[in-house]
Design an enzyme around this catalytic site. Structure first.
Site, short mmCIF file in Angstrom:
data_model
loop_
_atom_site.label_atom_id
_atom_site.label_comp_id
_atom_site.label_asym_id
_atom_site.label_seq_id
_atom_site.Cartn_x
_atom_site.Cartn_y
_atom_site.Cartn_z
N ASP A 81 0.83 -1.20 0.00
CA ASP A 81 0.00 0.00 0.00
C ASP A 81 0.87 1.26 0.00
OD1 ASP A 81 -2.51 1.22 0.17
OD2 ASP A 81 -2.50 1.28 2.37
N HIS A 82 0.52 2.23 -0.82
CA HIS A 82 1.16 3.56 -0.80
C HIS A 82 2.68 3.56 -0.85
CE1 HIS A 82 -2.28 6.15 -0.28
NE2 HIS A 82 -2.77 5.28 0.57
N GLU A 133 -2.24 6.35 -7.91
CA GLU A 133 -3.03 7.37 -7.19
C GLU A 133 -3.03 8.69 -7.95
OE1 GLU A 133 -2.86 7.60 -2.94
OE2 GLU A 133 -3.04 9.78 -2.94
N HIS A 178 -6.75 9.64 5.57
CA HIS A 178 -6.23 8.58 6.43
C HIS A 178 -6.37 8.99 7.89
CE1 HIS A 178 -3.68 7.57 2.73
NE2 HIS A 178 -4.52 6.58 2.87
N GLY A 179 -6.66 8.03 8.75
CA GLY A 179 -6.79 8.33 10.19
C GLY A 179 -8.22 8.68 10.55
N THR A 209 -11.81 4.27 7.44
CA THR A 209 -12.18 4.45 8.86
C THR A 209 -12.93 5.76 9.07
OG1 THR A 209 -10.21 3.23 9.58
CG2 THR A 209 -11.25 4.69 11.21
N ASN A 228 -10.30 0.83 1.35
CA ASN A 228 -9.20 0.62 2.30
C ASN A 228 -9.58 1.01 3.72
OD1 ASN A 228 -7.82 0.16 -0.07
ND2 ASN A 228 -6.15 1.55 0.39
N VAL A 229 -9.26 0.13 4.65
CA VAL A 229 -9.53 0.40 6.07
C VAL A 229 -8.29 0.01 6.88
CG1 VAL A 229 -11.03 -0.10 8.05
CG2 VAL A 229 -11.98 -0.17 5.72
P1 13P Z 1 -7.76 4.56 7.25
O1 13P Z 1 -6.57 4.22 8.09
O2 13P Z 1 -8.23 5.94 7.42
O3 13P Z 1 -8.86 3.55 7.40
O4 13P Z 1 -7.27 4.47 5.73
C1 13P Z 1 -6.63 3.31 5.27
C2 13P Z 1 -6.08 3.52 3.92
O5 13P Z 1 -6.62 4.21 3.10
C3 13P Z 1 -4.82 2.84 3.61
O6 13P Z 1 -4.38 3.10 2.32
#
Ligand code: 13P
Length: 284
Positions: A81-82, A133, A178-179, A209, A228-229
């Site tokens: 991821d990322h 992205e 994120h977060g 989230t 994504n979570v």
């Molecule tokens: P959250 O941590 O906000 O759920 O986002 C996860 C995410 O997008 C990872 O790429």
């Protein structure tokens, strides 16, 4: 062109659900994802960000992914991821990840295209799918930090990124972060619709989230084929561990961590259902 065999997002895109991608930081979160997915008979992604891939070691997280991919008949996809690092993407491909993300959102469009293309060429030769992205995901976290106002994806940029790289899926900036959110996120569904009409590959919603479930589902109806979570899992993990340590007096790490894992599983199951991915293994 990728087939549904190695790109499960083509299945979710077509059938109108989203494959949930859960971030893991260690083997206990990884195990929680596997067990929840099994209980829900769901196709899921296990996702390690750069920090996790580097601190666990990409060869180790790659080996977990190879094993779970085989044992679940390709229904658990291990994903980097990322990654802002082309070389880490290549290392993950070599280590057996089934999917990698190159995040060029901090670069100029031209650089984003150039580096994404390099990753796509390397990965596709080895049967691995790639997420790109465009626009920016807001927020502060190990996945990246962005707090500006120009986060919104531009449709013409998304088209260029897709056309010039042949990437398999695309994360788009539409207002998620994120977060944990400080206030309810304002998601630009109209822009999502426009991108979805112009770019034929599956789209990816980051920052799951805290997004209200009905908004997540509206996003899925408008082209988000993966959600994504991460933060929810990590926060649940730490809260349960803190609580357990107040009363646990033994020396058995497994006893302690199994309690933590069992607290995370219901949260994962709930998100699988929100994404409509329960029983999705039957849809292949
Ligand atoms: P959250 O941590 O906000 O759920 O986002 C996860 C995410 O997008 C990872 O790429």
């Amino acid at each position: 062109m990728k087939t549904a065999e190695n790109n499960v997002l083509l299945i979710s895109d077509k059938k109108g659900f989203a494959v949930p991608a859960f971030n893991y930081s260690d083997i206990w979160e990884y195990k929680a994802i596997l067990e929840a997915a099994e209980l829900e008979n769901a196709i899921v992604y296990t996702a390690s960000n750069m920090r996790t891939a580097e601190s666990m070691g990409v060869d180790y997280t790659g080996a977990w992914g190879k094993t779970s991919y085989i044992l679940t008949d390709g229904n658990v996809i291990n994903h980097l991821d990322h990654s802002r690092d082309v070389e880490l993407c290549k290392a993950a491909v070599d280590a057996g990840y089934q999917s990698v993300m190159f995040d060029g959102s901090a670069l100029s469009l031209e650089e984003n295209i150039r580096k994404t293309k390099e990753v796509v060429e390397y990965a596709h030769e080895r049967g691995v799918v790639v997420e790109a992205e465009i626009g920016k995901i807001l927020g502060r976290g190990v996945e990246g930090t962005y707090e500006g106002n120009d986060f919104l994806v531009q449709v013409e940029d998304a088209v260029k990124l897709w056309e010039q790289t042949g990437v398999d899926s695309m994360a788009v900036g539409i207002g998620t972060a994120h977060g944990f959110y400080k206030e309810e996120p304002k998601i630009n569904i109209q822009r999502l619709k426009e991108v979805n009409e112009s770019v034929p590959i599956p789209l990816v919603l980051h920052g799951g989230t805290g997004v209200p479930y009905e908004v997540v589902q509206e996003c899925i109806r408008n082209g988000m084929a993966k959600v994504n979570v991460g933060t929810l899992l990590h926060a649940t993990y730490i809260e349960r561990l803190r609580k357990a340590l107040k009363t646990y007096t033994g020396n058995n790490v497994n006893d302690l961590m199994e309690m933590v894992k069992d607290a995370i599983i219901p949260k994962i199951r709930e998100w699988i259902r929100v994404c409509g991915a329960d029983q999705s293994r039957r849809m292949r």
